[in-house]
Enzyme design. Structure first.
Site, PDB file in Angstrom:
ATOM      1  N   LYS A  70       0.841  -1.205   0.000  1.00 57.52           N
ATOM      2  CA  LYS A  70       0.000   0.000   0.000  1.00 57.52           C
ATOM      3  C   LYS A  70       0.873   1.251   0.000  1.00 57.52           C
ATOM      4  O   LYS A  70       0.606   2.216  -0.722  1.00 57.52           O
ATOM      5  CB  LYS A  70      -0.948  -0.013   1.216  1.00 57.52           C
ATOM      6  CG  LYS A  70      -2.059  -1.043   1.073  1.00 57.52           C
ATOM      7  CD  LYS A  70      -2.882  -1.233   2.350  1.00 57.52           C
ATOM      8  CE  LYS A  70      -3.867  -2.388   2.137  1.00 57.52           C
ATOM      9  NZ  LYS A  70      -4.675  -2.676   3.339  1.00 57.52           N
ATOM     10  N   GLN A  79      -5.079  -1.494   9.380  1.00 55.06           N
ATOM     11  CA  GLN A  79      -4.834  -2.793   8.744  1.00 55.06           C
ATOM     12  C   GLN A  79      -5.419  -3.902   9.619  1.00 55.06           C
ATOM     13  O   GLN A  79      -5.151  -3.960  10.823  1.00 55.06           O
ATOM     14  CB  GLN A  79      -3.323  -2.988   8.531  1.00 55.06           C
ATOM     15  CG  GLN A  79      -2.962  -4.242   7.760  1.00 55.06           C
ATOM     16  CD  GLN A  79      -3.484  -4.249   6.325  1.00 55.06           C
ATOM     17  OE1 GLN A  79      -3.648  -3.208   5.696  1.00 55.06           O
ATOM     18  NE2 GLN A  79      -3.777  -5.424   5.818  1.00 55.06           N
ATOM     19  N   ASP A  97     -11.244   2.538   3.520  1.00 53.21           N
ATOM     20  CA  ASP A  97     -11.558   1.119   3.372  1.00 53.21           C
ATOM     21  C   ASP A  97     -13.058   0.915   3.101  1.00 53.21           C
ATOM     22  O   ASP A  97     -13.463  -0.165   2.674  1.00 53.21           O
ATOM     23  CB  ASP A  97     -11.204   0.362   4.664  1.00 53.21           C
ATOM     24  CG  ASP A  97      -9.894  -0.400   4.575  1.00 53.21           C
ATOM     25  OD1 ASP A  97      -9.528  -0.803   3.460  1.00 53.21           O
ATOM     26  OD2 ASP A  97      -9.260  -0.598   5.631  1.00 53.21           O
TER      27      ASP A  97
HETATM   28  N1  GUN Z   1      -6.552  -6.905   5.624  1.00 54.83           N
HETATM   29  C1  GUN Z   1      -6.708  -7.654   4.499  1.00 54.83           C
HETATM   30  N2  GUN Z   1      -7.299  -6.922   3.534  1.00 54.83           N
HETATM   31  C2  GUN Z   1      -7.525  -5.703   4.048  1.00 54.83           C
HETATM   32  C3  GUN Z   1      -8.097  -4.498   3.531  1.00 54.83           C
HETATM   33  O1  GUN Z   1      -8.552  -4.410   2.383  1.00 54.83           O
HETATM   34  N3  GUN Z   1      -8.124  -3.444   4.380  1.00 54.83           N
HETATM   35  C4  GUN Z   1      -7.666  -3.517   5.649  1.00 54.83           C
HETATM   36  N4  GUN Z   1      -7.754  -2.439   6.416  1.00 54.83           N
HETATM   37  N5  GUN Z   1      -7.134  -4.601   6.168  1.00 54.83           N
HETATM   38  C5  GUN Z   1      -7.066  -5.689   5.365  1.00 54.83           C
END
Ligand code: GUN
Length: 284
Positions: A53, A97, A120
Site C-alpha cells: 500500500k 490494517q 476502506d
Molecule cells: N486486511 C486484508 N485486507 C484488508 C483491507 O482491504 N483493508 C484492511 N484495512 N485490512 C485488510
C-alpha cells in the site's frame, strides 16, 4: 480455454491515471493527498499488504504516514490516535490494517474513523451509503476492484445472473450490492447453502470470496462464465492459491482471474482511488 484477466496490468493503468490527478491536486492545493496506515503487531501477511500500500502511494504521488504500533498497544491508545487523525486536516484517508491482535476490537474502532476518511469503506455510514446508491461515499476497495475486473471483460451485467460465494462485510455483501447497481440478478451463497454447485452452475458471473482452497471446481461452473477469485490461501506446499481450482475451471469459463495477480493489485489500486476521492472532498 479461458482468457486470464490481468489484474496487475489493469491496476497499473489505474495507478497511472491517478498519478495525473495526484499531481494536479498537489499543484492546486500545495500538498499531496495523504493516506495514514495504522498497523498493530507483526502479522507477516499484514506487513506485506502494508508495504504494498505504501509503495502504491509512492508510485501515485500520495503521501503516506504509517503507524507501526507494538502488539501491546491498548484500545484506548488507538482511540486517541484516530481522534487525532480525524482532526488532522492533511490526513485525507485513515486505514486500520486488519486483522488486529485479538485483544483489540476493530468493530469498536472503525466507527470512530471519520466516514469521509474511511478509505476502506468499512464503516456503517459508507456501507449504508452503498445500500442507498449514494455515489459520493467511499465504497469498499476489494468489491470496487472486482467490478472493474468484470467490466474489463466487456460483459454487460444487465440481466446476468451473478453469484457471490461468501457473505463477509468486506467483500461478499458489498460486491453483491454493486452487482445489483449494475442491474445483475444477484444470488449470495455461503457456508449454509444447500448444494452450492447447483447454484454456481447457473452463474454467468461467479465471484468467490470465502478463503477455502480450491472450493470451486470445474464441474461447478457454467460454460463461458466470468470467474473472479478473491481467495488468498496457501496450499499444502506453501504455494499461494485461490478459492477456485484454476486448472479445471479455466477449461470451462470464458474469463478468470489468477491468484496472485488478479484481485489483490486491484484492491490496492482502488485504495489509491478512494484516497484521491477523499482528498478532493476534504479540500472542497
Ligand atoms: N486486511 C486484508 N485486507 C484488508 C483491507 O482491504 N483493508 C484492511 N484495512 N485490512 C485488510
Amino acid at each position: 480455454m479461458a482468457k486470464i484477466i490481468d489484474g496487475k496490468a489493469i491496476a497499473n493503468a489505474l495507478q497511472d491515471r491517478l498519478k495525473e490527478q495526484a499531481s494536479y491536486f498537489a499543484m492546486r492545493f500545495g500538498r499531496k493527498p495523504k493516506l495514514v496506515v495504522i498497523m498493530v503487531g507483526e502479522d507477516p501477511a499484514s506487513a506485506v499488504y502494508v508495504r504494498n500500500k505504501i509503495r502504491a502511494c509512492e508510485n501515485v504521488g500520495i503521501n503516506s504516514e504509517s503507524y507501526r504500533l507494538p502488539e501491546t498497544t491498548e484500545q484506548s491508545e488507538l482511540e486517541s490516535l484516530i481522534e487525532k487523525l480525524n482532526k488532522d486536516e492533511t490526513a485525507d484517508g485513515i486505514l486500520i490494517q486488519l486483522p488486529l491482535p485479538s485483544r483489540l476490537d476493530a468493530k469498536k474502532l472503525i466507527p470512530l474513523i471519520d466516514p469521509k476518511k474511511d478509505v476502506d469503506g468499512f464503516s456503517a455510514e459508507n456501507l449504508g451509503a452503498l445500500v442507498l446508491d449514494d455515489k459520493r461515499a467511499l465504497y469498499s476497495c476489494t468489491p470496487l476492484g472486482i467490478i472493474q475486473l468484470i467490466l474489463s471483460t466487456g460483459i454487460d451485467l444487465t440481466g446476468k445472473h451473478a453469484v457471490v460465494v461468501g457473505r463477509s462485510n468486506e467483500v461478499g455483501k458489498p460486491v453483491a450490492l454493486m452487482l445489483l447497481q449494475h442491474n445483475a440478478t444477484v444470488t449470495i451463497c455461503h457456508s449454509k447453502t444447500v448444494d452450492l454447485g447447483a447454484v454456481t452452475r447457473t452463474a454467468d458471473v461467479l465471484v468467490v470470496a470465502v478463503g477455502r482452497e480450491k472450493l470451486i471446481t470445474g464441474d461447478m461452473v457454467k460454460e463461458g462464465a466470468v470467474v473472479i477469485d478473491v481467495g488468498i490461501n496457501r496450499d499444502a506446499n506453501g504455494k499461494l492459491c485461490g478459492d477456485v481450482d484454476f486448472d479445471s475451471v479455466a477449461e470451462k469459463c470464458s474469463f478468470i482471474t489468477p491468484v496472485p495477480g488478479g484481485v489483490g493489485p486491484m484492491t490496492i489500486a482502488m485504495l489509491m482511488t478512494n484516497t484521491m476521492k477523499a482528498a478532493k472532498r476534504n479540500v472542497q
